[in-house]
Every structure is written in C-alpha cells, then in structure tokens.
Design a protein around this motif. Structure first.
Motif, PDB file in Angstrom:
ATOM      1  N   CYS A  76     -12.691  14.912  -4.715  1.00  0.00           N
ATOM      2  CA  CYS A  76     -14.109  15.269  -4.715  1.00  0.00           C
ATOM      3  C   CYS A  76     -14.720  14.854  -3.384  1.00  0.00           C
ATOM      4  CB  CYS A  76     -14.853  14.578  -5.851  1.00  0.00           C
ATOM      5  SG  CYS A  76     -14.300  15.048  -7.497  1.00  0.00           S
ATOM      6  N   VAL A  77     -15.686  15.632  -2.953  1.00  0.00           N
ATOM      7  CA  VAL A  77     -16.463  15.268  -1.772  1.00  0.00           C
ATOM      8  C   VAL A  77     -17.904  15.092  -2.224  1.00  0.00           C
ATOM      9  CG1 VAL A  77     -17.169  15.906   0.558  1.00  0.00           C
ATOM     10  CG2 VAL A  77     -14.931  16.640  -0.304  1.00  0.00           C
ATOM     11  N   LEU A  78     -18.473  13.924  -1.957  1.00  0.00           N
ATOM     12  CA  LEU A  78     -19.866  13.658  -2.310  1.00  0.00           C
ATOM     13  C   LEU A  78     -20.762  14.052  -1.147  1.00  0.00           C
ATOM     14  CD1 LEU A  78     -19.846  10.173  -4.117  1.00  0.00           C
ATOM     15  CD2 LEU A  78     -19.915  12.437  -5.131  1.00  0.00           C
ATOM     16  N   GLY A  79     -21.599  15.050  -1.370  1.00  0.00           N
ATOM     17  CA  GLY A  79     -22.500  15.493  -0.316  1.00  0.00           C
ATOM     18  C   GLY A  79     -23.073  16.851  -0.648  1.00  0.00           C
ATOM     19  N   PRO A  80     -23.985  17.339   0.183  1.00  0.00           N
ATOM     20  CA  PRO A  80     -24.611  18.648  -0.062  1.00  0.00           C
ATOM     21  C   PRO A  80     -23.614  19.792   0.100  1.00  0.00           C
ATOM     22  CG  PRO A  80     -25.895  17.323   1.494  1.00  0.00           C
ATOM     23  CD  PRO A  80     -24.578  16.646   1.340  1.00  0.00           C
ATOM     24  N   GLN A  81     -23.755  20.805  -0.735  1.00  0.00           N
ATOM     25  CA  GLN A  81     -22.863  21.957  -0.688  1.00  0.00           C
ATOM     26  C   GLN A  81     -22.874  22.636   0.675  1.00  0.00           C
ATOM     27  OE1 GLN A  81     -20.844  23.496  -2.925  1.00  0.00           O
ATOM     28  NE2 GLN A  81     -21.240  22.402  -4.823  1.00  0.00           N
ATOM     29  N   ASP A  82     -24.036  22.679   1.318  1.00  0.00           N
ATOM     30  CA  ASP A  82     -24.166  23.427   2.568  1.00  0.00           C
ATOM     31  C   ASP A  82     -23.956  22.558   3.806  1.00  0.00           C
ATOM     32  OD1 ASP A  82     -26.423  21.895   2.315  1.00  0.00           O
ATOM     33  OD2 ASP A  82     -27.856  23.495   2.786  1.00  0.00           O
ATOM     34  N   ASN A  83     -23.407  21.368   3.644  1.00  0.00           N
ATOM     35  CA  ASN A  83     -23.215  20.451   4.774  1.00  0.00           C
ATOM     36  C   ASN A  83     -21.950  20.808   5.554  1.00  0.00           C
ATOM     37  OD1 ASN A  83     -21.807  17.650   5.682  1.00  0.00           O
ATOM     38  ND2 ASN A  83     -24.019  17.524   5.932  1.00  0.00           N
ATOM     39  N   LEU A 122     -18.594   8.450 -15.583  1.00  0.00           N
ATOM     40  CA  LEU A 122     -19.349   8.815 -14.387  1.00  0.00           C
ATOM     41  C   LEU A 122     -19.106  10.281 -14.083  1.00  0.00           C
ATOM     42  CD1 LEU A 122     -21.209   7.377 -12.333  1.00  0.00           C
ATOM     43  CD2 LEU A 122     -19.249   7.133 -10.850  1.00  0.00           C
ATOM     44  N   SER A 123     -20.180  10.990 -13.821  1.00  0.00           N
ATOM     45  CA  SER A 123     -20.079  12.410 -13.493  1.00  0.00           C
ATOM     46  C   SER A 123     -21.126  12.753 -12.446  1.00  0.00           C
ATOM     47  CB  SER A 123     -20.274  13.272 -14.753  1.00  0.00           C
ATOM     48  OG  SER A 123     -21.567  13.061 -15.302  1.00  0.00           O
ATOM     49  N   GLY A 124     -21.051  13.965 -11.940  1.00  0.00           N
ATOM     50  CA  GLY A 124     -22.020  14.450 -10.968  1.00  0.00           C
ATOM     51  C   GLY A 124     -21.915  15.952 -10.863  1.00  0.00           C
ATOM     52  N   SER A 125     -23.038  16.622 -10.740  1.00  0.00           N
ATOM     53  CA  SER A 125     -23.070  18.084 -10.718  1.00  0.00           C
ATOM     54  C   SER A 125     -22.327  18.672 -11.915  1.00  0.00           C
ATOM     55  CB  SER A 125     -22.463  18.613  -9.406  1.00  0.00           C
ATOM     56  OG  SER A 125     -23.201  18.143  -8.282  1.00  0.00           O
ATOM     57  N   GLY A 126     -22.370  17.919 -13.039  1.00  0.00           N
ATOM     58  CA  GLY A 126     -21.712  18.388 -14.253  1.00  0.00           C
ATOM     59  C   GLY A 126     -20.210  18.217 -14.259  1.00  0.00           C
ATOM     60  N   LEU A 185     -15.935  12.487 -12.997  1.00  0.00           N
ATOM     61  CA  LEU A 185     -15.279  11.865 -11.847  1.00  0.00           C
ATOM     62  C   LEU A 185     -14.297  10.769 -12.254  1.00  0.00           C
ATOM     63  CD1 LEU A 185     -18.391  11.507  -9.496  1.00  0.00           C
ATOM     64  CD2 LEU A 185     -16.609  13.248  -9.401  1.00  0.00           C
ATOM     65  N   ASP A 186     -14.228  10.477 -13.544  1.00  0.00           N
ATOM     66  CA  ASP A 186     -13.394   9.363 -14.020  1.00  0.00           C
ATOM     67  C   ASP A 186     -11.936   9.494 -13.593  1.00  0.00           C
ATOM     68  OD1 ASP A 186     -15.789   9.503 -15.467  1.00  0.00           O
ATOM     69  OD2 ASP A 186     -14.953   8.390 -17.144  1.00  0.00           O
ATOM     70  N   ASP A 187     -11.408  10.726 -13.619  1.00  0.00           N
ATOM     71  CA  ASP A 187      -9.993  10.928 -13.361  1.00  0.00           C
ATOM     72  C   ASP A 187      -9.712  11.434 -11.944  1.00  0.00           C
ATOM     73  OD1 ASP A 187     -11.201  13.350 -13.772  1.00  0.00           O
ATOM     74  OD2 ASP A 187      -9.576  14.203 -14.978  1.00  0.00           O
ATOM     75  N   ALA A 188     -10.683  11.321 -11.055  1.00  0.00           N
ATOM     76  CA  ALA A 188     -10.452  11.742  -9.671  1.00  0.00           C
ATOM     77  C   ALA A 188      -9.467  10.792  -9.001  1.00  0.00           C
ATOM     78  CB  ALA A 188     -11.761  11.764  -8.897  1.00  0.00           C
ATOM     79  N   GLU A 235     -14.496   2.907  -7.856  1.00  0.00           N
ATOM     80  CA  GLU A 235     -13.426   2.107  -7.259  1.00  0.00           C
ATOM     81  C   GLU A 235     -12.815   1.168  -8.288  1.00  0.00           C
ATOM     82  OE1 GLU A 235     -13.074   0.592  -2.787  1.00  0.00           O
ATOM     83  OE2 GLU A 235     -14.401  -0.676  -3.982  1.00  0.00           O
ATOM     84  N   ALA A 236     -13.656   0.552  -9.128  1.00  0.00           N
ATOM     85  CA  ALA A 236     -13.169  -0.353 -10.170  1.00  0.00           C
ATOM     86  C   ALA A 236     -12.321   0.386 -11.208  1.00  0.00           C
ATOM     87  CB  ALA A 236     -14.341  -1.048 -10.859  1.00  0.00           C
ATOM     88  N   MET A 237     -12.578   1.693 -11.359  1.00  0.00           N
ATOM     89  CA  MET A 237     -11.812   2.507 -12.300  1.00  0.00           C
ATOM     90  C   MET A 237     -10.511   3.022 -11.694  1.00  0.00           C
ATOM     91  SD  MET A 237     -14.982   4.671 -13.943  1.00  0.00           S
ATOM     92  CE  MET A 237     -13.931   5.676 -14.999  1.00  0.00           C
ATOM     93  N   GLY A 238     -10.233   2.635 -10.464  1.00  0.00           N
ATOM     94  CA  GLY A 238      -8.988   3.019  -9.829  1.00  0.00           C
ATOM     95  C   GLY A 238      -9.066   4.244  -8.950  1.00  0.00           C
ATOM     96  N   VAL A 239     -10.267   4.766  -8.738  1.00  0.00           N
ATOM     97  CA  VAL A 239     -10.439   5.929  -7.870  1.00  0.00           C
ATOM     98  C   VAL A 239     -10.478   5.454  -6.415  1.00  0.00           C
ATOM     99  CG1 VAL A 239     -11.936   7.862  -7.260  1.00  0.00           C
ATOM    100  CG2 VAL A 239     -11.695   7.175  -9.667  1.00  0.00           C
TER     101      VAL A 239
END
Length: 290
Positions: free
Chosen positions: A4-11, A46-50, A53-56, A83-87
């Motif tokens: 996953c990349v955290l940031g704006p779609q148009d970046n 934990l999730s984002g944009s629906g 992210l738990d299994d990333a 990070e604590a979840m191992g990601v």
C-alpha cells in the motif's frame, strides 16, 4: 505480496512508487492517509479508503497531512499500530516523528557529532531575543513544515523583536538558528538503505534554496565527507531513506541543516535521471520476491 502507498491518488510520488512496484509484479493499493480508520475489538483493526491494512506486507508513507494535533497524532499512531502488527512501514513512524520535528532532528544530529548550526528553541520572546543577540544573524523557522515556507532571516534587532512578538500571538515555539553563509546554494543528498544514490546542488536568487521557492537543481556527486555526513544523518533519525540538506560555509565546513523523512525527489530525479522510486523499491524488496 500486498503493498500500500499512503498518500493522495493524484500525487506524482505516489504514482512513481506504484509504477516501480508494478515492475516487480506488485499491484500497489493507494490509501488516503486522512481516511485511516482504527478499531479496537473489531476487524479490520486498521483500514483506509475502505481497504483493510491488517494483512499488508509493505506500507510506503508518502503523506502525513497536517490538521489538528489530535488528527496528526492519530495518523502517526496508526503507523505505529501497523508496525506493531508486523507490517513493514517505510519510513518507520519513529523516523517520521523525528524528521518532522526540526528541534528533535537538530538535537539528534548534535548528539551524533554531526555538524549542524547552533540553534535555540525557546518559549518566550525574551529568550528568543537572547538567542538572537548571541548569534546576530539568524533564521527563524517553524518547528514543523517544509519547502522553505514560513522561514525568515533576521539580522536587525527591531525586526527580531517584531517577528517574535508576532509569533507569540499564534503561541508558536521560537526555533532560532544561526545563519550559515552559503552563497545562495545548498546541496540535497538522497540516501537509501545506507547508500548515497544521488545528489544535487540547489541554487537560488536569495538565501532560500528550496526548489519550491524557485531554486535551480543541478546534478552533483557528493565527496566522501558529504556522503559520510549524509549517511550518518539518515541513521541518526533511523530512516530507511532520507533527503539530507547541507550547507557549505565559506571556510569549507559542511553543516547538515535538515533531514527529510518523506523527501520529495521530483526535482532531483529530473536533474540526475536517477529513477528514485525504482531504486527504493529494489532496495526494499529482494529480487526473488514474486
């Protein structure tokens, strides 16, 4: 592999990272940092944009947008939870916390013996004025922020007083740093996984040399001294990759003035033709990874 990349779609940087991951046959999911949602006693944790992210396996952080104190703390806390979840989070939240705070960065550099300008961080106008009088020519910077926005050079006592009084209205911290003469030029060195991968000079029409302020970038290969300082500075903030900004005093001494934990590289890439996103992805993911 789930990335996953955290940031704006148009970046631009987000698109570059997604493209680099695609060369490794990895489809990157883009998640807006401001959409992060956490659950205690529920799934996904934990999730984002629906997107869960738990299994990333890998999360590349390209943006921690500003906001209220609570919003910023929660967004960084979410990275700690991942990070604590191992990601694997890049850069790690600890290094992001260190590099977003100019005082903490400056102090960590000093503690490692890395030359950095004299700095006083005060909470009162009088203490800020004492720092100004001690140094004479200073740069007053916001504790948080980048691209040269909000920085003011002050060499006149009356102007210093007015600057600090104005900042008092916003309940600001006074970050007062010795001005290092540098001939309107500094250098940016990009370090990835302990190795210098590119460098540029940035030349401006004033003492501000940020590309966002109109400076011009030219390719430049650091000598062993600058390369060593850049690698040490990156290690001091525990970053996997960083953009390190240095100034050269007329007497030849180098000073590290900033370490960027979410560095921009569009101007550096245009000047050097180094594919930074691909270099970063290749350093993070072994060649055998499908």
């Amino acid at each position: 592999m789930k990335a996953c990349v955290l940031g704006p779609q148009d970046n631009w940087h987000v698109r570059e990272l997604a493209r680099a991951l695609a060369t490794r046959r990895i489809t990157a999911t883009v998640v807006e940092t401001s959409t992060l949602l956490a659950r205690v006693g529920g799934v996904p944790a934990l999730s984002g944009s629906g997107i869960a992210l738990d299994d990333a396996d890998l999360v590349l952080v390209r943006s921690v947008p500003g906001g209220s104190l609570e919003q910023v703390i929660f967004r960084v806390d979410a990275l700690h939870v991942l990070e604590a979840m191992g990601v694997r989070v890049i850069n790690p939240p600890r290094s992001i916390e260190r590099t977003v705070d100019k005082f903490l960065t400056s102090k960590l550099l000093e503690m490692r013996g890395i030359p950095t300008p004299r700095t006083v961080v005060a909470q009162s106008v009088n203490e800020a004025m004492d720092a100004f009088h001690a140094m004479g020519d200073v740069v007053v910077k916001p504790l948080f922020g980048g691209q040269g926005v909000g920085m003011v050079r002050v060499a006149d006592p009356d102007l210093a007083w007015r600057t600090f009084k104005a900042l008092k209205v916003g309940r600001a911290i006074y970050y007062v740093q010795e001005f290092i003469p540098h001939g309107h030029e500094d250098v940016r060195v990009l370090v990835i996984a302990g190795t210098v991968v590119a460098g540029i000079t940035r030349s401006g029409s004033s003492w501000k040399t940020n590309l966002a302020q109109g400076a011009v970038a030219r390719p430049w290969m650091p000598d062993p001294v600058v390369a060593g300082l850049s690698v040490q500075a990156t290690a001091a903030v525990e970053a996997v990759y960083a953009g390190v900004d240095l100034l050269r005093h007329p007497d030849g001494r180098w000073y590290v003035v900033e370490v960027n934990g979410i560095p921009g590289w569009q101007g550096l890439q245009a000047a050097t033709h180094v594919n930074v996103a691909q270099t970063l992805v290749d350093a993070l993911i072994p060649a055998a990874t499908p």
